[in-house]
Write an enzyme that holds these catalytic residues in place. Structure first.
Site, PDB file in Angstrom:
ATOM      1  N   GLY A 120       0.814  -1.210   0.000  1.00  0.00           N
ATOM      2  CA  GLY A 120       0.000   0.000   0.000  1.00  0.00           C
ATOM      3  C   GLY A 120       0.845   1.256   0.000  1.00  0.00           C
ATOM      4  O   GLY A 120       1.829   1.365   0.745  1.00  0.00           O
ATOM      5  N   HIS A 460      -5.439 -11.681  49.774  1.00  0.00           N
ATOM      6  CA  HIS A 460      -4.313 -12.276  50.494  1.00  0.00           C
ATOM      7  C   HIS A 460      -4.462 -13.798  50.489  1.00  0.00           C
ATOM      8  O   HIS A 460      -5.561 -14.302  50.702  1.00  0.00           O
ATOM      9  CB  HIS A 460      -4.274 -11.765  51.933  1.00  0.00           C
ATOM     10  CG  HIS A 460      -3.225 -12.435  52.768  1.00  0.00           C
ATOM     11  ND1 HIS A 460      -1.892 -12.105  52.686  1.00  0.00           N
ATOM     12  CD2 HIS A 460      -3.321 -13.440  53.691  1.00  0.00           C
ATOM     13  CE1 HIS A 460      -1.202 -12.866  53.531  1.00  0.00           C
ATOM     14  NE2 HIS A 460      -2.057 -13.675  54.151  1.00  0.00           N
TER      15      HIS A 460
END
Length: 478
Positions: A120, A460
């Site tokens: 292109g 945790h």
């Protein structure tokens, strides 16, 4: 030409991660879109970069882990001899490339994005010509976006044959495992391949032109990472020297020249050489001259933060560029984000790219990640801005999840303003650092101060608590 006379609302030149992300967002925004690609769908990231290299790192990382008898025995695990197949590891990377390339192509087709194969070029204002196997195709577009990416940089004096002297484009195929590999460059590409090669039994010589290894990382993190990723492995290093001559063959011959005195200081003979000296934009032969645009001396296309191409300080109407071709931040996810920003601006929604909030990572073992400023950069900003900065650090050796994994080699470091608590930078080295950094990137994007971040509750036991603890350790004087 009226809006209804255009073949497309948007034509994208280049189907890498940036072009793909832009195309998906353009369709979501109702734009009739085409994407032009002359080579492999997915560009560098999918075919020669992020994807195959992570497959190699994952496989070689498993080999390293299973061969670490001391680490495994500490958790009560005993294994016999660990073997691997280079061909099978290489095939794992190739299979992943093929799958993701196929997924990317199919996602475009599902959304009715026209895929035009060929080279292109801009052929004038709002015009593109595509040179393909079937000849030249001329198309018009209300907007044109350049997403042509980059290619490996090979310095003068280095001869590449793709076999004994090669770039990352060749290395991801893992066609051989040379006994002794020289790697020129200690950035993330050099680090990642040194991780792969050493895990699979190769000896490494790392050559860096600057005085310190890992120059792109925060100096404190680089110092710690050097111990974990280089000093503890079969890697010798040279700093402050250029590889002024590299001649392919058996052996590969490398001439090392002192960066300051310009005198030859060493001649090496190795089995192979990986050239990991950065990347340069792929912006030649794009027809930019058809609209009066010139790249800078390095080949980058100048853009503003809306991703509009700039000429003589002003935006060029209907012309955009994203990704490595702009040189703003040469990361695949940055390109994708830039593509989205460009499309938003095309449809009238003003938006800019916040580069300070885009994270980066090296997928070594352990990983390194960061977002925002390094400490030297923050000090420079503080001097200019008239404020003070501070840092807070936590270590993986105090994290319960890291202790459970017996992967305690790591640190989390935050850099912030002492007066406002604004988070300026976050740097992590340790297990899953590439995943942990996103929380920090979001915090920077949302302009959250450390005193507010310190109240966030983290699950945790998780590795995320290394950041939680760092935020809590930060002290704000305002």
């Amino acid at each position: 030409m009226s809006e209804t006379q255009f073949d497309y609302d948007l034509v994208i030149i280049g189907a890498g991660v940036g072009g793909h992300g832009a195309a998906l967002h353009a369709v979501k925004c109702g734009l009739k879109t085409a994407i032009v690609e002359a080579a492999d769908m997915g560009g560098t990231c999918v075919n020669r970069g992020c994807i195959p290299s992570k497959a190699l790192l994952a496989a070689s990382g498993k080999v390293r882990e299973m061969r670490d008898q001391k680490h495994l025995s500490e958790m009560g695990i005993n294994v016999g001899a660990v073997d691997f197949s280079r061909e099978a590891i290489a095939a794992h990377a190739t299979d992943l490339v093929n799958k993701i390339q196929s997924d990317l192509t199919n996602s475009l087709k599902r959304l009715n994005v026209d895929i035009i194969r060929g080279w292109g070029k801009i052929d004038g204002v709002q015009k593109v010509c595509v040179i393909g196997e079937d000849g030249v195709k001329n198309i018009t577009a209300k907007e044109i976006m350049i997403c042509t990416g980059s290619k490996p940089f090979v310095p003068p004096g280095i001869q590449v044959d793709g076999k004994t002297v090669f770039t990352s484009d060749d290395a991801v195929r893992l066609e051989t495992l040379p006994q002794w590999v020289a790697i020129i460059g200690s950035g993330y590409i050099g680090l990642e391949f040194s991780d792969v090669y050493t895990a699979l039994g190769c000896e490494i010589t790392m050559i860096e032109a600057l005085d310190d290894l890992m120059p792109g990382f925060d100096p404190e993190i680089a110092k710690l990472a050097k111990r974990a990723l280089i000093d503890s492995r079969d890697i010798e290093t040279y700093t402050g020297v250029f590889a002024t001559k590299v001649i392919p063959g058996s052996p590969v011959k490398i001439e090392l020249t002192d960066a300051k005195t310009k005198e030859v200081v060493e001649n090496l003979e190795v089995d192979a050489c990986l050239v990991a000296t950065g990347r340069v934009p792929a912006t030649k032969n794009l027809g930019l001259d058809a609209v009066g645009v010139e790249t800078d001396r390095r080949g980058f296309i100048e853009v503003n933060d809306k991703m509009q191409v700039i000429k003589d300080g002003q935006p060029v109407p209907h012309l955009w560029a994203v990704g490595d071709a702009t040189g703003k931040m040469m990361l695949a996810h940055a390109a994708s984000g830039q593509g989205v920003v460009a499309v938003e601006n095309m449809i009238g929604n003003a938006m800019t790219v916040d580069y300070a909030a885009i994270p980066a990572a090296a997928f070594t073992h352990p990983e390194i990640s960061y977002v925002g400023m390094s400490e030297p950069q923050a000090k420079e900003a503080a001097e200019k801005g008239g404020f003070e900065i501070a840092t807070a650090k936590t270590y993986f050796k105090g994290n319960s999840k890291a202790l459970a994994e017996k992967e305690t080699d790591g640190i989390a470091k935050i850099i912030y303003r002492k007066d406002t608590g604004e988070l300026l930078g976050v740097h992590i080295m340790g297990i899953h650092a590439s995943d942990l950094i996103q929380e920090a990137a979001n915090a920077i994007a949302e302009k959250k101060p450390v005193q507010e971040l310190a109240f966030n509750v983290h699950a945790h036991p998780t590795l995320s608590e290394v950041l939680d603890e760092a935020y809590k350790r930060a002290k704000v004087t305002a």
